[in-house]
Design a protein around this motif. Sequence first.
Motif: not given
Length: 470
Positions: A67-69, A116-120, A137-139, A160-165
Amino acid sequence: MAKAPVLTPQAEDFPRWYQDLINKAELADNGPVRGTMVIRPYGYGLWERMQQEMDARIKDAGAQNAYFPLFIPQSYLTREAEHVEGFAPELAVVTHGGGKELEEPVVVRPTSETIINDYFSKWVQSYRDLPLLINQWANVVRWEMRPRVFLRTSEFLWQEGHTAHASYEDARDYAARIHKDVYADFMINVLGIDVVLGRKTPKERFAGAINTLTLEGMMGDGKALQLGTSHELGTNFAKAFNTQYLSKDGKQELVWQTSWGVSTRMVGGLIMSHGDDNGLRVPPRLASVQVVVMAIKGDEAVAKVRELGDRLKAAGIRVQVDDRVDTPFGRRAVDWELKGVPVRVEIGPRDLEAGTAMLARRIPGGKEPVSIDALAELLPTVLEEDQAQLLRESRERREARTSDVNTIEEAAEAATSGGWARIPWATLGAEGEAKLAEQAVSVRCLVAEDGSVPEADDAPGTVAIVARAY
């Protein structure tokens, strides 16, 4: 004098029918702020079942929930120019908090690629940290100018899914895996909607993506609804947030990324795909209540439906017992029909004498007496038959109302007449897409001639699916 219908008939006014059904089936209400909604318990039960089915598939694909802000510094969105430009008209911005003006305005989450990218960028150091697969899972809030409950609201629920490869190929393949193994599998095999899997045109791509994969469903009025998307983000956000990793060769490399999401819009798609003039029809695999066991009247019937409810639950069926004999049976039956519960089992004094129950099937319609003792064995077969019927109807409707055309004029005619058109992308092109947009017709996706997803926009034989859309 003929009795007025409970719902506005679809053929008379489809949008009014949709709104009537949401109200009468107690799915949702409009919220106090324009564009917001209150999801009522029965409607939220549908969303919970969607969450459960989707969450299991997402975890099978290797992603973990986090979960992110809700609040994102406005400066984050400006780091990826195309992204901020795409979302600027929809942003809700907070400028004051705690009675003071904020030093930097914050944006209410429209999507989370930036934060999310800031934390990735902090979490990823080495190739050993990849792939990094996160789901939330969020609003989210996107200020909607033309709201419609479930379909377009200023606040909605989603994942919303977010991935790094480590490589383009790995990111590309993962976006495709989500598209097919998570989203398509759920929509076809649980929602019972025969979606078309395709590739968005450059004009229709997600802001900041290098490719967007989509799933398009035909609704009961012939319009298209985008039910989910999976995006290849390339290295655009990695560059903006300096998300790098140390490769096996000892070099600093940018990560390749994906993002993907589905939302409460799927509830709207469920309504418009399967609903009829009597109300909602819920696919049995999705239904939070697959069978309602109803006492018509009498204490003995009440005792029997409670006993039968326990027996069916033990058989793995999602059951609700309706023993409200102080409420007229006809009113209760209409309410359950509006809510689209797949099967009603009705028991009254005469049924008890005969050892039978009346089996009412919402999806194909009709009633028939069956032995009470046979229900636990019979119902799973009935539910699977009705699940298959909804998918078959969805497929047959789309096939019957899709035309193969060769000109822009024919494509526009098919779309404005309540159907879809298939036209070679080489014939239509970006210029033709712009002409169609003038008539409120859009290219929903690009597909290969064999129905698969093309590897590139200009792949030989690529066909455009053209329709009016929600």
